[in-house]
Scaffold this motif. Structure first.
Motif, mmCIF file in Angstrom:
data_model
loop_
_atom_site.group_PDB
_atom_site.id
_atom_site.type_symbol
_atom_site.label_atom_id
_atom_site.label_comp_id
_atom_site.label_asym_id
_atom_site.label_seq_id
_atom_site.Cartn_x
_atom_site.Cartn_y
_atom_site.Cartn_z
ATOM 1 N N ASP B 216 31.705 -18.283 -23.489
ATOM 2 C CA ASP B 216 33.110 -18.004 -23.185
ATOM 3 C C ASP B 216 33.963 -19.253 -23.337
ATOM 4 O O ASP B 216 35.102 -19.185 -23.789
ATOM 5 C CB ASP B 216 33.239 -17.471 -21.756
ATOM 6 C CG ASP B 216 32.974 -15.984 -21.685
ATOM 7 O OD1 ASP B 216 32.828 -15.381 -22.775
ATOM 8 O OD2 ASP B 216 32.917 -15.438 -20.579
ATOM 9 N N VAL B 218 33.635 -21.680 -25.396
ATOM 10 C CA VAL B 218 33.940 -21.905 -26.809
ATOM 11 C C VAL B 218 34.909 -20.848 -27.305
ATOM 12 O O VAL B 218 35.855 -21.130 -28.034
ATOM 13 C CB VAL B 218 32.632 -21.910 -27.631
ATOM 14 C CG1 VAL B 218 32.933 -21.940 -29.111
ATOM 15 C CG2 VAL B 218 31.776 -23.097 -27.243
ATOM 16 N N GLU B 219 34.694 -19.609 -26.881
ATOM 17 C CA GLU B 219 35.561 -18.503 -27.296
ATOM 18 C C GLU B 219 37.005 -18.738 -26.855
ATOM 19 O O GLU B 219 37.944 -18.466 -27.590
ATOM 20 C CB GLU B 219 35.005 -17.222 -26.681
ATOM 21 C CG GLU B 219 35.695 -15.957 -27.086
ATOM 22 C CD GLU B 219 35.461 -15.572 -28.528
ATOM 23 O OE1 GLU B 219 34.409 -15.960 -29.071
ATOM 24 O OE2 GLU B 219 36.332 -14.894 -29.100
ATOM 25 N N TRP B 220 37.169 -19.264 -25.644
ATOM 26 C CA TRP B 220 38.509 -19.545 -25.142
ATOM 27 C C TRP B 220 39.059 -20.858 -25.679
ATOM 28 O O TRP B 220 40.171 -21.242 -25.346
ATOM 29 C CB TRP B 220 38.514 -19.582 -23.611
ATOM 30 C CG TRP B 220 38.544 -18.246 -22.964
ATOM 31 C CD1 TRP B 220 37.604 -17.720 -22.138
ATOM 32 C CD2 TRP B 220 39.571 -17.243 -23.073
ATOM 33 N NE1 TRP B 220 37.974 -16.468 -21.737
ATOM 34 C CE2 TRP B 220 39.178 -16.146 -22.296
ATOM 35 C CE3 TRP B 220 40.781 -17.186 -23.767
ATOM 36 C CZ2 TRP B 220 39.948 -15.001 -22.189
ATOM 37 C CZ3 TRP B 220 41.543 -16.032 -23.666
ATOM 38 C CH2 TRP B 220 41.130 -14.963 -22.883
ATOM 39 N N GLY B 221 38.276 -21.606 -26.412
ATOM 40 C CA GLY B 221 38.763 -22.868 -26.970
ATOM 41 C C GLY B 221 38.902 -23.965 -25.930
ATOM 42 O O GLY B 221 39.699 -24.879 -26.107
ATOM 43 N N LEU B 222 38.140 -23.878 -24.849
ATOM 44 C CA LEU B 222 38.237 -24.926 -23.833
ATOM 45 C C LEU B 222 37.741 -26.251 -24.398
ATOM 46 O O LEU B 222 36.834 -26.289 -25.231
ATOM 47 C CB LEU B 222 37.405 -24.572 -22.601
ATOM 48 C CG LEU B 222 37.733 -23.293 -21.848
ATOM 49 C CD1 LEU B 222 36.891 -23.208 -20.592
ATOM 50 C CD2 LEU B 222 39.191 -23.237 -21.486
ATOM 51 N N THR B 223 38.344 -27.331 -23.940
ATOM 52 C CA THR B 223 37.882 -28.660 -24.332
ATOM 53 C C THR B 223 37.899 -29.543 -23.091
ATOM 54 O O THR B 223 38.452 -29.163 -22.070
ATOM 55 C CB THR B 223 38.792 -29.279 -25.411
ATOM 56 O OG1 THR B 223 40.136 -29.110 -25.008
ATOM 57 C CG2 THR B 223 38.572 -28.648 -26.761
ATOM 58 N N LEU B 227 35.002 -27.617 -20.742
ATOM 59 C CA LEU B 227 33.954 -27.259 -21.708
ATOM 60 C C LEU B 227 32.625 -27.908 -21.317
ATOM 61 O O LEU B 227 31.574 -27.276 -21.330
ATOM 62 C CB LEU B 227 34.372 -27.712 -23.110
ATOM 63 C CG LEU B 227 33.376 -27.463 -24.238
ATOM 64 C CD1 LEU B 227 33.196 -25.989 -24.476
ATOM 65 C CD2 LEU B 227 33.836 -28.124 -25.519
ATOM 66 N N VAL B 232 28.320 -27.651 -22.488
ATOM 67 C CA VAL B 232 28.440 -27.950 -23.919
ATOM 68 C C VAL B 232 28.716 -29.451 -24.054
ATOM 69 O O VAL B 232 29.730 -29.946 -23.578
ATOM 70 C CB VAL B 232 29.578 -27.142 -24.581
ATOM 71 C CG1 VAL B 232 29.645 -27.452 -26.061
ATOM 72 C CG2 VAL B 232 29.367 -25.668 -24.349
ATOM 73 N N TRP B 234 30.038 -32.145 -25.756
ATOM 74 C CA TRP B 234 30.961 -32.304 -26.871
ATOM 75 C C TRP B 234 32.138 -33.152 -26.421
ATOM 76 O O TRP B 234 32.834 -32.823 -25.483
ATOM 77 C CB TRP B 234 31.434 -30.931 -27.341
ATOM 78 C CG TRP B 234 32.053 -30.963 -28.686
ATOM 79 C CD1 TRP B 234 31.438 -31.205 -29.873
ATOM 80 C CD2 TRP B 234 33.419 -30.751 -28.991
ATOM 81 N NE1 TRP B 234 32.336 -31.136 -30.892
ATOM 82 C CE2 TRP B 234 33.555 -30.854 -30.381
ATOM 83 C CE3 TRP B 234 34.549 -30.463 -28.220
ATOM 84 C CZ2 TRP B 234 34.785 -30.704 -31.026
ATOM 85 C CZ3 TRP B 234 35.759 -30.301 -28.856
ATOM 86 C CH2 TRP B 234 35.864 -30.424 -30.248
ATOM 87 N N ILE B 236 35.206 -35.753 -28.202
ATOM 88 C CA ILE B 236 35.807 -36.250 -29.454
ATOM 89 C C ILE B 236 35.434 -37.716 -29.681
ATOM 90 O O ILE B 236 35.227 -38.148 -30.805
ATOM 91 C CB ILE B 236 37.340 -36.109 -29.409
ATOM 92 C CG1 ILE B 236 37.732 -34.655 -29.273
ATOM 93 C CG2 ILE B 236 37.997 -36.710 -30.638
ATOM 94 C CD1 ILE B 236 37.591 -33.839 -30.503
ATOM 95 N N VAL B 239 32.084 -37.377 -31.290
ATOM 96 C CA VAL B 239 31.986 -36.544 -32.488
ATOM 97 C C VAL B 239 32.814 -37.118 -33.634
ATOM 98 O O VAL B 239 32.347 -37.231 -34.765
ATOM 99 C CB VAL B 239 32.449 -35.109 -32.150
ATOM 100 C CG1 VAL B 239 32.395 -34.248 -33.390
ATOM 101 C CG2 VAL B 239 31.584 -34.518 -31.073
ATOM 102 N N PHE B 240 34.068 -37.450 -33.355
ATOM 103 C CA PHE B 240 34.930 -38.068 -34.366
ATOM 104 C C PHE B 240 35.455 -39.381 -33.793
ATOM 105 O O PHE B 240 36.600 -39.441 -33.345
ATOM 106 C CB PHE B 240 36.118 -37.159 -34.715
ATOM 107 C CG PHE B 240 35.719 -35.801 -35.199
ATOM 108 C CD1 PHE B 240 35.070 -35.651 -36.412
ATOM 109 C CD2 PHE B 240 36.008 -34.670 -34.465
ATOM 110 C CE1 PHE B 240 34.712 -34.404 -36.867
ATOM 111 C CE2 PHE B 240 35.644 -33.412 -34.914
ATOM 112 C CZ PHE B 240 34.994 -33.283 -36.119
ATOM 113 N N GLU B 315 40.760 -32.020 -25.691
ATOM 114 C CA GLU B 315 41.111 -32.495 -27.027
ATOM 115 C C GLU B 315 42.618 -32.415 -27.233
ATOM 116 O O GLU B 315 43.200 -31.338 -27.259
ATOM 117 C CB GLU B 315 40.422 -31.645 -28.105
ATOM 118 C CG GLU B 315 40.895 -32.049 -29.487
ATOM 119 C CD GLU B 315 40.214 -31.319 -30.630
ATOM 120 O OE1 GLU B 315 39.233 -30.611 -30.376
ATOM 121 O OE2 GLU B 315 40.676 -31.478 -31.765
ATOM 122 N N VAL B 340 45.707 -24.653 -23.899
ATOM 123 C CA VAL B 340 44.579 -23.824 -24.302
ATOM 124 C C VAL B 340 43.670 -23.561 -23.109
ATOM 125 O O VAL B 340 43.169 -22.447 -22.933
ATOM 126 C CB VAL B 340 43.815 -24.505 -25.457
ATOM 127 C CG1 VAL B 340 42.752 -23.588 -25.986
ATOM 128 C CG2 VAL B 340 44.767 -24.887 -26.571
#
Lengths: 249, 373
Positions: B216, B218-223, B227, B232, B234, B236, B239-240, B315, B340
């Motif tokens: 959920d 990820v589906e909701w775009g939580l960061t 998240l 999860v 993850w 930034i 990752v980047f 993010e 978000v």
């Protein structure tokens, strides 16, 4: 010039010059250019030998910035896979500053997004927004989808052109998070998303007449008819109707 | 209706307005809450009370002029907003920044993350009823704001970065004072934790509240922490990596249950990791120039660029569309993490008691300035 070829002796038979192929020509031109560059470098260095060659390269922050170039990327695996799965879905693809952008037709947007999510693993919709290009031929607005794949941390941007009077299909059925983002795009640009569960204004109020991020919306704002301290407050906010105005005065 | 199926009381759903002028909504968030007794049937966030048209304003301004406006979005964490915009513009213009500037940026951003998490800690705790941490948090946040003030003259709206580096040299003795603050910090975090982590009331109010599964999330775009609280891993920064985050060592803490308590633990651990990053940056702070050799007037090429940073809330992304030789963004979209993240609120509170609503608002750590822009 010290290494000029010596003139052939007079008695030698005159041979016809062999015709150069394209590769040989290119090689010759390159060699001549390198020679000229070396000569220029020697002149700049005031005759000091090896000066240009031994100077350490400057760090990138002391060099002039190198702006990114747009690179054609229709042969990118993502674009190839998408084109193979959904016919006629890739109108163009390019890379700019490392970001991959694929242009897609508006009619198949849900099919494309569902394919990218389920088959290509783009489970995470990072952002959804729009850009206004008034007077453009293929449609006034660009709707931009920016998605992420966790497996290899790849990102992909879809851009689709939407004409002012066209309706675009909502992708809330693909990613739940598109809900508010599409509401925001409707609010600020006036792009209508079909099959959206609740397409209402989100940042401005219900009853606001205008779409502020359109290029023809004045920066100083417009008179929306909403008073800051009205005598009579309409239910739910927003501007007064004529009838309510009469009642208020 | 009669017989054994008839409920003892008549069930009637009630719609209650919550906010926008309510201290527990962290600004001007308004919620229409549908209640069945004390149980939340649905909650509908209504936002936009702080809309100032920042994205429209960006289109009227040169690239450097946009930076002060980024401060006003997430006003609790201005430095990371500056950093996000500068990182994006450097990507668009092809500018490489000198290492000293990158390290100063990282120090400022991590101090800002500490300050932001302290505000979250204080307000989240006070919403649930633990008043004491507030005083400790704001006392210690002031020390960080003092460091900011000494560096750039401002405490909240810092405007402390520029495209191509940072504008100022660190003042004399700043590094030592910063080190003193940072060295004292882990003990302070322990102090906060003694107040809440094993507190029975705190656990009763947070464990199992507002649970989000990783799918959920990820589906909701939580960061950000919402998240990572769901498990999860993850970030930034990993990752980047931007600036020089690939040169420092830090862990990305994750939760396991995805509830309010896990998000609390994640943020507390993030504060420890921020301390670790600042300490490494202070130790390694390189000498050298503060800005890249960029032209005075910045002109972009035609294209679309997205750049993002790990802001304290998640993010934070900037999507910039430029036209050929332009000095202004044609379009500058901000992807605010709070906007978000807030979207998941109705799903998180459904079925809970009305008192848990403020706990979930607190755990999302929203700032209405960046939601409404």
């Amino acid at each position: 010039m010290t290494d000029e070829p010596t003139a052939p002796p007079d008695d030698a038979p005159v041979e016809p010059k062999p015709k150069l192929t394209d590769e040989e020509k290119a090689a010759k031109i390159a060699a001549a250019k390198a020679k000229a560059a070396a000569k220029r470098a020697a002149a700049d260095g005031g005759g000091v030998e090896g000066d240009a060659a031994e100077a350490p390269p400057k760090p990138p922050w002391e060099e002039k910035p190198v702006p990114p170039e747009r690179i054609e990327a229709t042969d990118d695996p993502e674009a190839v896979a998408l084109a193979a799965a959904v016919a006629g879905s890739v109108l163009g693809a390019e890379r700019f500053a490392g970001d991959l952008t694929i242009r897609v037709p508006v009619a198949k947007i849900v099919e494309i997004c569902r394919f990218l999510k389920t088959e290509r693993g783009f489970a995470f919709l990072v952002d959804l927004t729009a850009v206004d290009w008034p007077g453009r031929e293929e449609g006034r607005f660009d709707v931009v989808y920016w998605m992420h794949r966790f497996a290899d941390q790849a990102r992909l941007r879809l851009v689709t052109a939407v004409a002012e009077d066209r309706v675009i299909e909502s992708v809330t059925g693909v990613w739940k998070t598109a809900n508010w983002m599409e509401r925001e795009v409707w609010d600020l640009y006036g792009i209508v998303f079909a099959n959206h569960p609740r397409l209402e204004r989100i940042l401005t109020w219900e009853g606001f007449n205008g779409h502020p991020l359109r290029k023809d919306f004045p920066v100083e704002g417009i008179d929306t008819g909403a008073a800051i301290y009205p005598d009579h407050y309409p239910p739910g906010g927003g501007p007064l109707t004529d009838e309510e105005k009469e009642r208020a005065t | 209706m009669s017989g054994p199926d008839r409920p003892l009381f008549d069930v009637e759903e009630m719609e209650v307005n919550f906010g926008p002028q309510h201290p527990a909504t962290h600004g001007v968030l308004r919620l229409m809450v549908t209640l069945d007794g004390e149980k939340i049937v649905d909650a509908r966030p209504i936002i936009g009370y702080l809309h100032r048209g920042t994205e429209k304003l960006f289109e009227q301004m040169d690239f450097p002029q946009c930076i002060p406006h980024t401060d006003r979005m997430d006003y609790i964490a201005a430095a990371t907003n500056n950093q996000g915009f500068c990182v994006t513009m450097e990507k668009a213009l092809g500018i490489a920044i000198p290492p000293r500037a990158a390290y100063i940026r990282m120090i400022l951003a991590e101090l800002q993350r500490l300050a932001s998490h302290l505000v979250w800690f204080a307000t989240h705790a006070i919403d649930i009823g633990a008043i004491t941490p507030f005083f400790y948090n704001f006392r210690d946040r002031d020390e960080i704001l003092d460091l900011f003030e000494e560096y750039c003259g401002a405490r909240l709206t810092l405007n402390t970065m520029k495209i191509g580096g940072v504008p100022f040299e660190l003042p004399e003795g700043w590094v030592d004072r910063c080190r003193a603050v940072i060295d004292a910090f882990p003990a302070k975090i322990d102090e906060y934790e003694t107040l809440l982590t094993e507190n029975r009331i705190w656990k009763k109010r947070t464990v199992g509240i507002g649970v989000v599964s990783p799918e959920d999330a990820v589906e909701w775009g939580l960061t950000g922490p919402p998240l990572r609280g769901s498990g999860v891993k993850w970030d930034i920064r990993k990752v980047f990596p931007y600036d020089r985050y690939d040169e420092v060592e830090f862990e990305v803490p994750i939760g396991s249950n995805g509830d309010t308590y896990d998000r609390y633990l994640v943020r507390v651990e993030e504060m420890r990791q921020s301390v670790r990053i600042v300490r490494q940056c202070l130790d390694r702070l390189p000498e050298g120039p503060l800005t890249a050799r960029a032209p005075k007037v910045l002109r972009a090429k035609e294209g679309m660029v997205y750049g993002s940073v790990e802001a304290p809330k998640g993010e934070l992304g900037y999507f910039v569309v430029t036209t050929e030789k332009s000095t202004k963004p044609y379009r500058c979209r901000v992807r605010p993490p709070s906007f978000v993240n807030l979207q998941a609120l109705p799903d998180m509170v459904r079925g809970h008691l009305v008192a848990d609503l403020v706990a979930v608002i607190g755990t999302l750590d929203i700032v209405l300035g960046e939601i409404d822009r």
